[in-house]
Design a protein around this motif. Structure first.
Motif, PDB file in Angstrom:
ATOM      1  N   LEU A 392       0.841  -1.180   0.000  1.00  0.00           N
ATOM      2  CA  LEU A 392       0.000   0.000   0.000  1.00  0.00           C
ATOM      3  C   LEU A 392       0.886   1.242   0.000  1.00  0.00           C
ATOM      4  N   LEU A 393       0.740   2.085  -1.009  1.00  0.00           N
ATOM      5  CA  LEU A 393       1.531   3.311  -1.072  1.00  0.00           C
ATOM      6  C   LEU A 393       0.576   4.489  -1.009  1.00  0.00           C
ATOM      7  N   ASP A 394       0.528   5.137   0.157  1.00  0.00           N
ATOM      8  CA  ASP A 394      -0.420   6.236   0.342  1.00  0.00           C
ATOM      9  C   ASP A 394       0.324   7.571   0.389  1.00  0.00           C
ATOM     10  N   VAL A 395      -0.419   8.666   0.446  1.00  0.00           N
ATOM     11  CA  VAL A 395       0.181  10.006   0.370  1.00  0.00           C
ATOM     12  C   VAL A 395      -0.322  10.900   1.503  1.00  0.00           C
ATOM     13  N   ILE A 396       0.351  12.037   1.726  1.00  0.00           N
ATOM     14  CA  ILE A 396      -0.203  13.043   2.641  1.00  0.00           C
ATOM     15  C   ILE A 396      -1.094  13.977   1.834  1.00  0.00           C
ATOM     16  N   PRO A 397      -2.230  14.417   2.426  1.00  0.00           N
ATOM     17  CA  PRO A 397      -3.204  15.189   1.663  1.00  0.00           C
ATOM     18  C   PRO A 397      -2.880  16.678   1.572  1.00  0.00           C
ATOM     19  N   LEU A 398      -2.107  17.192   2.517  1.00  0.00           N
ATOM     20  CA  LEU A 398      -1.911  18.646   2.582  1.00  0.00           C
ATOM     21  C   LEU A 398      -0.432  18.972   2.752  1.00  0.00           C
ATOM     22  N   MET A 405      10.083  34.524   7.794  1.00  0.00           N
ATOM     23  CA  MET A 405       9.928  35.967   8.002  1.00  0.00           C
ATOM     24  C   MET A 405       8.700  36.524   7.284  1.00  0.00           C
ATOM     25  N   GLY A 406       8.002  37.409   7.967  1.00  0.00           N
ATOM     26  CA  GLY A 406       6.879  38.099   7.345  1.00  0.00           C
ATOM     27  C   GLY A 406       5.608  37.281   7.264  1.00  0.00           C
ATOM     28  N   GLY A 407       5.535  36.217   8.087  1.00  0.00           N
ATOM     29  CA  GLY A 407       4.310  35.419   8.116  1.00  0.00           C
ATOM     30  C   GLY A 407       4.079  34.596   6.868  1.00  0.00           C
ATOM     31  N   LEU A 408       5.159  34.316   6.115  1.00  0.00           N
ATOM     32  CA  LEU A 408       5.031  33.506   4.910  1.00  0.00           C
ATOM     33  C   LEU A 408       5.326  32.040   5.222  1.00  0.00           C
ATOM     34  N   VAL A 409       4.789  31.161   4.381  1.00  0.00           N
ATOM     35  CA  VAL A 409       4.995  29.722   4.573  1.00  0.00           C
ATOM     36  C   VAL A 409       6.107  29.228   3.650  1.00  0.00           C
ATOM     37  N   GLU A 410       7.074  28.553   4.232  1.00  0.00           N
ATOM     38  CA  GLU A 410       8.077  27.852   3.448  1.00  0.00           C
ATOM     39  C   GLU A 410       7.597  26.401   3.357  1.00  0.00           C
ATOM     40  N   LYS A 411       7.278  25.954   2.134  1.00  0.00           N
ATOM     41  CA  LYS A 411       6.741  24.601   1.994  1.00  0.00           C
ATOM     42  C   LYS A 411       7.867  23.576   2.108  1.00  0.00           C
ATOM     43  N   ILE A 412       7.689  22.608   2.959  1.00  0.00           N
ATOM     44  CA  ILE A 412       8.748  21.610   3.169  1.00  0.00           C
ATOM     45  C   ILE A 412       8.379  20.294   2.475  1.00  0.00           C
ATOM     46  N   ILE A 413       7.188  19.775   2.757  1.00  0.00           N
ATOM     47  CA  ILE A 413       6.758  18.538   2.088  1.00  0.00           C
ATOM     48  C   ILE A 413       5.468  18.830   1.320  1.00  0.00           C
ATOM     49  N   PRO A 414       5.490  18.721  -0.013  1.00  0.00           N
ATOM     50  CA  PRO A 414       4.296  19.043  -0.790  1.00  0.00           C
ATOM     51  C   PRO A 414       3.193  17.995  -0.623  1.00  0.00           C
ATOM     52  N   ALA A 422      10.516  12.115   4.427  1.00  0.00           N
ATOM     53  CA  ALA A 422      11.232  13.057   5.283  1.00  0.00           C
ATOM     54  C   ALA A 422      11.872  14.113   4.405  1.00  0.00           C
ATOM     55  N   ARG A 423      11.974  15.308   4.920  1.00  0.00           N
ATOM     56  CA  ARG A 423      12.592  16.397   4.187  1.00  0.00           C
ATOM     57  C   ARG A 423      13.261  17.309   5.208  1.00  0.00           C
ATOM     58  N   ALA A 424      14.465  17.762   4.892  1.00  0.00           N
ATOM     59  CA  ALA A 424      15.156  18.681   5.797  1.00  0.00           C
ATOM     60  C   ALA A 424      15.376  20.011   5.103  1.00  0.00           C
ATOM     61  N   GLN A 425      15.375  21.061   5.872  1.00  0.00           N
ATOM     62  CA  GLN A 425      15.590  22.397   5.321  1.00  0.00           C
ATOM     63  C   GLN A 425      16.501  23.151   6.283  1.00  0.00           C
ATOM     64  N   GLU A 426      17.456  23.913   5.743  1.00  0.00           N
ATOM     65  CA  GLU A 426      18.341  24.657   6.641  1.00  0.00           C
ATOM     66  C   GLU A 426      17.932  26.113   6.761  1.00  0.00           C
ATOM     67  N   VAL A 439      10.230  27.820  16.036  1.00  0.00           N
ATOM     68  CA  VAL A 439       9.815  27.023  14.883  1.00  0.00           C
ATOM     69  C   VAL A 439       8.294  26.865  14.943  1.00  0.00           C
ATOM     70  N   HIS A 440       7.632  27.267  13.878  1.00  0.00           N
ATOM     71  CA  HIS A 440       6.168  27.186  13.834  1.00  0.00           C
ATOM     72  C   HIS A 440       5.774  26.317  12.635  1.00  0.00           C
ATOM     73  N   ILE A 441       5.122  25.198  12.912  1.00  0.00           N
ATOM     74  CA  ILE A 441       4.806  24.221  11.870  1.00  0.00           C
ATOM     75  C   ILE A 441       3.357  24.399  11.430  1.00  0.00           C
ATOM     76  N   VAL A 442       3.141  24.507  10.125  1.00  0.00           N
ATOM     77  CA  VAL A 442       1.784  24.719   9.602  1.00  0.00           C
ATOM     78  C   VAL A 442       1.456  23.703   8.508  1.00  0.00           C
ATOM     79  N   GLN A 443       0.164  23.560   8.238  1.00  0.00           N
ATOM     80  CA  GLN A 443      -0.281  22.644   7.190  1.00  0.00           C
ATOM     81  C   GLN A 443      -1.331  23.323   6.342  1.00  0.00           C
ATOM     82  N   GLY A 444      -1.171  23.242   5.022  1.00  0.00           N
ATOM     83  CA  GLY A 444      -2.143  23.867   4.129  1.00  0.00           C
ATOM     84  C   GLY A 444      -1.478  24.316   2.845  1.00  0.00           C
TER      85      GLY A 444
END
Lengths: 633, 175
Positions: A392-398, A405-414, A422-426, A439-444
């Protein structure tokens, strides 16, 4: 269904003891539990032969509660203390809950997740769901005659991380070992695919009581691969009831209603919706407490008209999922319909029109998810032979991201990334001498943090003071096979490493869960201590069996000395599992785990080498054209 | 098997840009079937942790090799020619002009709600990309001309972004 040409010698030969495992569909309106009996997936009914359990819980002042039909009967009499559609509240703050003003509950707006004030005490949606799950666990254990090794619990594919975590917490609270959280459309695809030997691109259109999912899958021999998923986690059959309810208010020109009258009319609305599935006209009549009398007729035409925007709302995510999968409508071989709400004729019609084909309705839309989950639970419990297996190969939905900075989202895992992933970002510091990083983690999918869902916040401290921009902070996102996220952050410069791991808990702390666990024990026949001991014994047994089966196939990887050490640790665990000290069992488990850590790594290595060995045999057997390319490295 | 082996070695594929995608799919599935967490649901903690790490690693390798842009970028990084988009923004002006024209066309079509115009743009960009990727295949596999390949890959990054914007505009018109 054969997946690999190579059969693992140790696994297929040993006659397995059948392990008791179940699949649970924890629905907005109804819940079900199913299992695999003598090779067949079946729904486990209650003692009166009813397969569904209405997802309704009634709380009483003395701390007792009822679940299911008994609770449903009390719904119009005591709407404040009878909780229905709790799934809509899972992992949600009050502001996230669509139409909460229309719900009869006494909400407490606790940050992270709402609480409900009932006569039986303050309840979190997790606790209410746990009461439903516990009822299903007890039903299954009574029917199967023993304790369960675990359960596969289904969740809407479009559930975000908080909603998934809340569901897993509820299962834990109900005394269930979660083998896997499984996406509902994927579960349906397993049931449909295995039963029909389906191959090709399939769409699963899943409209439940309160959630909508669309998944596009590629089915091939022994592999279920989700290509894309989408949906709306607050759109379902309930909303169609609501539309009828509003139509009644308008058509009968009613004054503002009491909670009891509103609840009665909502019930009448639901009955009318169900009646219209088989008839062209539904009578709606009710005598309200206010003395007013409702006597109306709702036709299919009117219903189709007032629900048109809801149906259209489901087609948007379908288009998006197809686009994400890089496919057109004509490439879809079949559309599997799931969820009771797909019985509505206007839904069937709209889906058929969009896909330009008749939707597949040959499975019971209420049961298919639970049946698929039962098949997966059976697989995960190890009840199937190695050659009767699927992947079974499933995906994340979001999309998962971080605030920058500036309240913008840096997308890490599409979105639509295959899990586990897993994905790392410096990142770096922006002030001289900065020693901490928030560190503030968001989804969307949106660009602004304020438009996405906030999952968790944590601070990385102890960064050595440096000039701005010279620190190197690596933030790693790991999503596991349940679709759950864990985040860690590390500072990499000057040999100094600070590390923190967070498992976001979405409004419920571990301490809170522990105390809820204790409370729930007090209200049931379960003795907390005995339950904990039994769980440790089950864990011990599971580990002993895993190690023994590993030794059977791969003991040659160990020296005589290593083997003796492992066997001694098994014997010690076996001895302590017979006793009644939970602490001793846990220690013996830790000891055996430690002594087999290297062995596990060697076995994994051997598995991977075996995958390649399998290919070489294929190549010899004649797949000459493709295999030839792979030879030179 | 070395956990840190490169993606091609891990999936036992030849290290080249031109790829047998059916074979890649097959190798990925075989390997995923061996390490997937579903195979270790009843195992001890150590094995489950390893399985999570390996399955993650195998997915990463497959996803990187599957898509032509990431495959080309990866091949370049293996050859020591990192495609660093941030530090290499100096693109020829005629290329940038052309990109601006494309973008204006997308914005206009979006504003005018011209779904068919967007579809045409989508098709034209796709065609352009196809030719570019064929060029990259020659540069990487036959000529081993990595600096030129890196330049072409950077242009393709623009085109991929453009394609994404066109799709986004089409989605917005649907809504």
């Amino acid at each position: 269904m054969a997946l690999l040409q190579i059969v693992e010698p140790g696994e297929s030969a040993a006659p397995h003891q059948h392990k008791l495992a179940v699949g649970i569909d924890l629905g907005t309106t109804n819940s079900l539990v199913a299992t695999v009996r003598s090779g067949l997936a079946v729904v486990i009914s209650d003692e009166l032969g009813r397969p569904l359990l209405p997802s309704v819980v009634a709380y009483h002042a003395d701390g007792s509660y009822e679940v299911g039909y008994e609770a449903q009967v009390r719904q119009t009499l005591d709407p404040r203390n009878v909780i229905a559609s709790v799934k809509r509240l899972m992992g949600r703050g009050l502001k996230d809950i669509v139409n909460h003003e229309a719900m009869p509950y006494d909400f407490d707006d606790v940050p992270g997740m709402v609480r409900l004030h009932t006569t039986g005490g303050v309840k979190s949606p997790v606790a209410v769901s746990a009461d439903i799950l516990r009822t299903l666990r007890e039903r299954a254990e009574a029917s199967l005659g023993g304790a369960l090794v675990g359960a596969v619990i289904t969740v809407p594919a479009y559930f975000d991380d908080s909603q998934r975590q809340a569901t897993k917490d509820a299962a834990r609270l109900a005394g269930l070992t979660v083998l896997r959280l499984l996406n509902e459309p994927t579960a349906a695809a397993i049931a449909y695919g295995l039963d029909n030997g389906a191959e090709g691109i399939y769409a699963v259109y899943d409209l439940g009581g309160g959630t909508f999912d669309i998944s596009i899958l590629k089915l091939s021999k022994g592999v279920f691969e989700v290509l894309a998923t989408g949906g709306d986690s607050s759109l379902g059959g309930d909303d169609f009831d609501q539309r009828i309810f509003c139509w009644i208010l308008e058509a009968a020109k009613l004054k503002p209603l009491s909670i009891e009258d509103a609840s009665l009319l909502l019930t009448r609305a639901r009955e009318a919706k169900e009646y219209l599935t088989l008839h062209g006209v539904a009578p709606i009549s009710a005598r309200l407490n206010s003395g007013e009398v409702v006597d109306l007729k709702l036709t299919t035409e009117i219903f189709t008209e007032i629900s048109q925007t809801l149906v259209a709302k489901t087609i948007q995510p379908v288009k998006k999922a197809l686009r994400d999968a890089g496919l057109s409508v004509s490439e879809v071989k079949g559309v599997v319909m799931v969820g009771g709400a797909t019985r509505m004729p206007q839904v069937q019609h709209a889906v058929g029109e969009f896909f330009r084909q008749e939707p597949l309705n040959n499975l019971d839309p209420d049961k298919v998810v639970a049946l698929g989950a039962a098949k997966q639970a059976n697989l995960l419990a190890g009840n199937r032979a190695a050659d009767d297996d699927w992947l079974l190969l499933d995906v994340i939905p979001l999309t998962l991201g971080l605030e920058t900075m500036g309240g913008l989202v840096e997308k890490i895992i599409p979105r639509n990334s295959t899990i586990p992933v897993a994905r790392a970002q410096e990142f770096t510091t922006f002030r001289d001498g900065q020693t901490a990083l928030a560190v503030h983690i968001v989804q969307g999918e949106r660009e602004l943090v304020s438009d996405c869902r906030s999952l968790a916040r944590f601070e990385l401290r102890g960064i050595p003071p440096m000039v701005a921009g010279s620190a190197r902070i690596r933030v790693t996102f790991q999503v596991d096979a349940d679709g759950l996220l864990a985040v860690s952050a590390r500072e990499l410069t000057s040999g100094v490493e600070a590390k923190i791991s967070v498992k976001p808990s979405y409004g419920l702390t571990d301490g809170e869960i522990a105390s809820m666990l204790k409370d729930s024990m007090a209200h049931t026949k379960d003795d907390a201590q005995r339950r904990a001991l039994k769980e440790a014994q089950v864990d011990a047994q599971r580990l002993i069996e895993a190690v023994q089966s590993a030794l059977k196939s791969d003991s040659d990887l160990l020296s005589a000395e290593q083997l003796a050490r492992v066997e001694a640790a098994i014997a010690a665990l076996q001895a302590s599992a017979l006793g009644d000290s939970r602490r001793q069992i846990t220690q013996a488990i830790d000891d055996l785990e430690a002594k087999t850590r290297d062995f596990a790594a060697q076995r994994m290595d051997k598995s991977i080498r075996r995958a390649f060995a399998g290919k070489r045999i294929d190549a010899l057997e004649g797949a000459a054209s493709a295999a030839g390319v792979g030879e030179h490295r | 098997m070395d956990f840190n082996a490169d993606h091609f070695t891990l999936l036992e594929m030849p290290r080249s840009f031109r790829i047998d995608s059916a074979l890649l799919d097959k190798r990925y599935r075989e390997l995923a079937a061996q390490v997937h967490p579903d195979k270790f649901a009843q195992a001890g903690d150590a094995e489950r942790r390893l399985s999570l790490q390996w399955a993650t690693r195998v997915n990463e390798a497959y996803q990187t090799l599957k898509k032509p842009l990431s495959r080309a970028q990866y091949l370049l990084s293996l050859a020591g020619h990192e495609v660093d988009a941030n530090n290499n923004t100096a693109m020829p002006s005629e290329f940038l002009m052309e990109q601006m024209e494309w973008r204006e066309a997308v914005a206009e079509a979006r504003l005018a709600r011209e779904q068919s115009e967007l579809e045409q743009l989508h098709h034209r960009v796709k065609q352009r990309m196809k030719r570019r990727y064929e060029q990259v295949a020659g540069l990487l596999d036959d000529q081993q001309d990595y600096p030129t390949a890196a330049d072409r890959v950077r242009r393709l990054m623009f085109l991929e972004k453009l394609l994404f914007e066109i799709d986004d505009a089409m989605a917005a018109l649907d809504a």
